[in-house]
Motif scaffolding. Structure first.
Motif, short mmCIF file in Angstrom:
data_model
loop_
_atom_site.label_atom_id
_atom_site.label_comp_id
_atom_site.label_asym_id
_atom_site.label_seq_id
_atom_site.Cartn_x
_atom_site.Cartn_y
_atom_site.Cartn_z
N LEU A 4 1.18 -1.11 0.15
CA LEU A 4 0.11 0.34 -0.34
C LEU A 4 0.36 1.15 -0.09
O LEU A 4 1.89 0.44 0.04
CB LEU A 4 -0.98 -0.20 0.90
N SER A 5 0.10 2.28 -0.21
CA SER A 5 1.18 3.46 -0.19
C SER A 5 1.63 4.04 1.01
O SER A 5 1.34 4.01 2.35
CB SER A 5 0.23 4.76 -0.73
N ALA A 18 4.22 8.71 5.81
CA ALA A 18 5.40 9.27 5.32
C ALA A 18 5.31 10.62 4.59
O ALA A 18 5.97 10.29 3.85
CB ALA A 18 5.98 7.86 4.62
N ALA A 19 4.42 11.14 3.99
CA ALA A 19 3.88 11.96 2.74
C ALA A 19 5.36 13.17 2.96
O ALA A 19 4.77 13.50 4.16
CB ALA A 19 2.06 12.56 2.61
N GLY A 20 5.05 13.68 2.06
CA GLY A 20 6.63 15.14 2.05
C GLY A 20 7.36 15.03 2.82
O GLY A 20 8.49 16.29 3.47
N LYS A 21 7.57 13.80 2.86
CA LYS A 21 9.69 13.88 3.34
C LYS A 21 10.73 13.61 2.31
O LYS A 21 10.35 12.91 1.48
CB LYS A 21 9.40 12.48 4.43
N LEU A 32 12.81 5.42 5.98
CA LEU A 32 13.14 5.37 7.38
C LEU A 32 12.24 4.78 8.25
O LEU A 32 12.17 4.84 9.36
CB LEU A 32 14.34 6.11 8.35
N ARG A 33 10.70 6.04 7.72
CA ARG A 33 9.54 5.87 7.84
C ARG A 33 8.62 4.51 7.67
O ARG A 33 8.08 3.85 7.97
CB ARG A 33 8.85 7.25 7.75
N LEU A 60 9.04 13.40 -3.09
CA LEU A 60 10.48 12.87 -2.04
C LEU A 60 10.60 14.05 -1.97
O LEU A 60 11.89 13.84 -1.52
CB LEU A 60 11.08 11.55 -2.56
N ARG A 61 10.42 15.32 -2.88
CA ARG A 61 11.37 16.56 -2.89
C ARG A 61 13.03 15.97 -3.50
O ARG A 61 13.48 17.16 -2.80
CB ARG A 61 11.39 17.00 -1.66
#
Length: 481
Positions: free
Chosen positions: A62-63, A69-72, A79-80, A301-302
Motif C-alpha cells: 500500500l502507499s 510518510a508523506a511530504g518527506k 526510514l519511515r 520525495l522532494r
C-alpha cells in the motif's frame, strides 16, 4: 484463481505503429502474437498502443503515505517505512502488480528492497512469482543488495547518541543489525534465480545505490554480471545528498566510478538520475545503460526534476518507472508518461523528444531493462502485448477528426483503458484485473495492517527524535569536513 482467457480478437480501430504513426487497422491474436494485420475503413472506436513497461518499482503493498510518510525527503521517507508491518508475500505482491497492470503495464520491475521475512527468502520470492503469474505480467525481480550506511550517508554514531535511550534502542534494533557479507549476498541472488528465474520472471542484481554499497560489493556484482549476463538494477543520484556524498567519495565522478568498477554497461539500469551532471550523462549514453526516470516519485520525495531532456539529447536510453509513487498515488502509467513528456520534451518550439518517440522508447527501453523478450509494437508477428483505449471516452466532444495521440498526451488516464493484453491473454478488462481480486487483496492488507499497528508503537514513539536527527544531519553536516 480464474484462468486468463486468450485474446483472440479481432481487434479494430486506430493503431500506433512502430514508427509512431496513427493508422487504421484490424488484427487478430494467435499463439501470443499479433496476426492478420490489415487496414480498414470503418468507424474507429478504439486506439491501440503497445503495452507499457514499468521500469522502476518496489511492489509496495500500500502507499507509505497511509503510514505517515508523506511530504518527506527520501532520506527520512525511507526510514519511515518500518511503520509498515510484514504481510503475506503473495498478497503484498499481487496487489501492486495488479494496480500496475490495471494502468496498462505488462512488464514490471520489482526492486525488492523490503522483504517481509516471514519465510526463507527464495520461498518468499516464489510467492511473488506466483502473484505475477496470476496477474499475468512479466516481472523483473532485483534482489536488493547493500552493506553500509544503514541510517545516514556516513557515520551514524552522533545521530544515535543524540536520541533518548529508549528511542535509540528501538532504532538500533530496526536498522543497525549486521548486514550480510558480500559472498552471502551474491549467493542469495544465485539461490533466488535457481528457485524462480524464467522468461516471465527475470532475476537481476539489485544494488540499492552507491551510497549503500561498498566498492567490493559493486565489483563483485559487476564481475558476476559480465560473467553471467544477468542484468543489474540500481538507484543513482536520486537526491542532492547522494550527489554530495558521491562528490566526496568518488571525486573522479559518479558515473566514472561505476565505469572503473565495470558496472557501467548495457546490462545496467539506473533509476532516477535526478542529480546526474553532464559528464555522468555522457558516460551513461556511451555505455548503453538505461535510465529509468520517475517524475512523480521525484516530486513526491522532494528530490527534484531530472535532466531527462538533456539525457535524451545526449543519446541516453530512457525508460519510465512508477516507483510506487505516481502523481495521484494511483499507479497510473498513462499519466506518468504524459507528465514525463510535459517536463522533458522542451519549452516553446524547442523539442528534445517527440511525444510518440518518448512513449515508444519508454516501452522498448523499459522492456529491455526488465529483461522482457521481444519488442512491443503493433505489428505483424509482434508479441501480443497491447493496451486498448476507448476513443469514445477520449474524444469526449467529437467535434472533428483529431489524432488520438493528441488525446492521449492531453488527457489519457487509466479510466480510458478498455482492455490490457499481455502475452496473448486478456489480463484487464473495463478496469477490472481478471486474474486476482484486487479490492479483496487490498482490504485484506488494510485489516492486517490495522490489527498490527500496536507492534509499531515503539517505532512511532521514537520517530520524532529520529526525524529531527536526520534533518539536522543532512541540513547541517553533509558536505562539511
Amino acid at each position: 484463481m480464474p484462468e486468463l482467457t486468450s485474446a483472440a480478437g479481432p481487434y479494430g480501430g486506430i493503431l500506433l505503429d512502430g514508427a509512431g504513426g496513427s493508422v487504421p487497422g484490424t488484427f487478430d491474436v494467435r499463439d501470443g502474437r499479433i496476426a492478420g494485420l490489415r487496414g480498414h475503413g470503418g468507424a474507429a472506436k478504439s486506439f491501440f498502443v503497445p503495452a507499457f513497461a514499468n521500469a522502476h518499482d518496489h511492489v509496495r503493498p500500500l502507499s507509505p503515505t497511509s503510514f505517515g510518510a508523506a511530504g518527506k525527503p527520501l532520506e527520512s521517507w525511507l526510514l519511515r517505512l518500518p511503520a509498515m508491518t510484514p504481510q503475506n508475500a503473495y498478497v503484498a505482491a499481487a496487489a501492486p502488480l495488479a494496480r500496475a497492470a490495471r494502468s496498462g503495464c505488462t512488464s514490471i520491475m520489482a526492486h525488492y528492497t523490503r522483504a517481509h521475512g516471514l519465510m526463507p527468502y527464495p520461498e518468499e520470492v516464489q510467492r511473488v512469482a506466483a502473484a505475477a503469474a496470476d496477474v499475468g505480467v512479466q516481472v523483473a525481480f532485483a534482489v536488493a543488495m547493500r552493506d553500509m550506511n544503514p541510517l545516514v550517508y556516513g557515520d551514524h554514531s552522533a545521530l544515535l547518541a543524540g536520541l533518548p535511550s529508549e528511542a535509540r534502542r528501538e532504532i538500533e534494533a530496526l536498522f543497525c543489525a549486521p548486514l550480510p557479507p558480500v559472498k552471502a549476498q551474491m549467493e542469495l541472488v544465485e539461490a533466488t534465480a535457481a528457485a524462480v528465474h524464467s522468461a516471465r520472471f527475470n532475476v537481476q542484481y539489485g544494488p540499492n545505490g552507491m551510497q549503500w554499497c561498498s566498492r567490493p560489493l559493486l565489483e563483485a556484482i559487476a564481475e558476476a554480471s559480465e560473467r553471467t549476463g544477468r542484468r543489474i538494477h540500481m538507484h543513482f543520484l536520486e537526491t542532492r545528498y547522494q550527489r554530495e556524498w558521491a562528490d566526496k567519495h568518488a571525486p573522479q565522478g559518479a558515473a566514472r566510478y561505476l565505469k572503473e568498477i565495470g558496472l557501467l554497461s548495457p546490462r545496467l539500469t539506473l533509476a532516477h538520475c535526478v542529480w546526474a551532471n553532464d559528464e555522468d550523462l555522457e558516460l551513461i549514453a556511451e555505455s548503453g545503460a538505461i535510465i529509468a526516470t520517475n517524475a512523480s516519485s521525484n516530486l513526491h520525495l522532494r528530490s527534484g526534476i531530472a535532466p531527462i531532456g538533456k539525457a535524451i539529447r545526449m543519446g541516453c536510453k530512457v525508460a519510465v518507472g512508477l516507483d510506487g509513487a505516481a502523481f495521484d498515488e494511483d499507479d497510473d502509467m498513462l499519466r506518468e508518461i504524459r507528465l514525463g513528456h510535459f517536463l522533458h520534451a522542451g519549452w516553446g518550439y524547442e523539442e528534445n523528444v517527440a511525444r510518440e518517440k518518448y512513449l515508444l522508447d519508454a516501452v522498448s527501453h523499459g522492456r529491455t531493462a526488465n529483461g522482457c523478450a521481444g519488442a512491443a509494437v503493433i505489428a505483424e508477428a509482434a508479441a501480443a502485448d497491447f493496451v486498448e483505449l476507448d476513443l469514445d471516452l477520449l474524444d469526449r466532444d467529437q467535434v472533428m477528426p483529431v489524432d488520438p495521440l493528441d488525446y492521449l498526451f492531453a488527457r489519457a488516464a487509466r479510466a480510458h483503458i478498455k482492455r490490457v493484453v499481455a502475452d496473448g491473454k486478456v489480463i484487464v478488462e473495463d478496469g477490472r484485473v481478471l486474474g486476482v481480486d484486487l479490492p479483496a487483496l487490498e482490504e485484506e492488507m488494510r485489516q492486517r495492517y490495522r490489527a498490527q499497528m500496536p507492534m509499531r508503537e515503539g517505532f512511532l514513539a521514537a520517530w520524532p527524535h529520529l526525524d529531527a536527527g536526520l534533518i539536522a544531519y543532512y541540513r547541517d553536516r553533509i558536505g562539511c569536513c
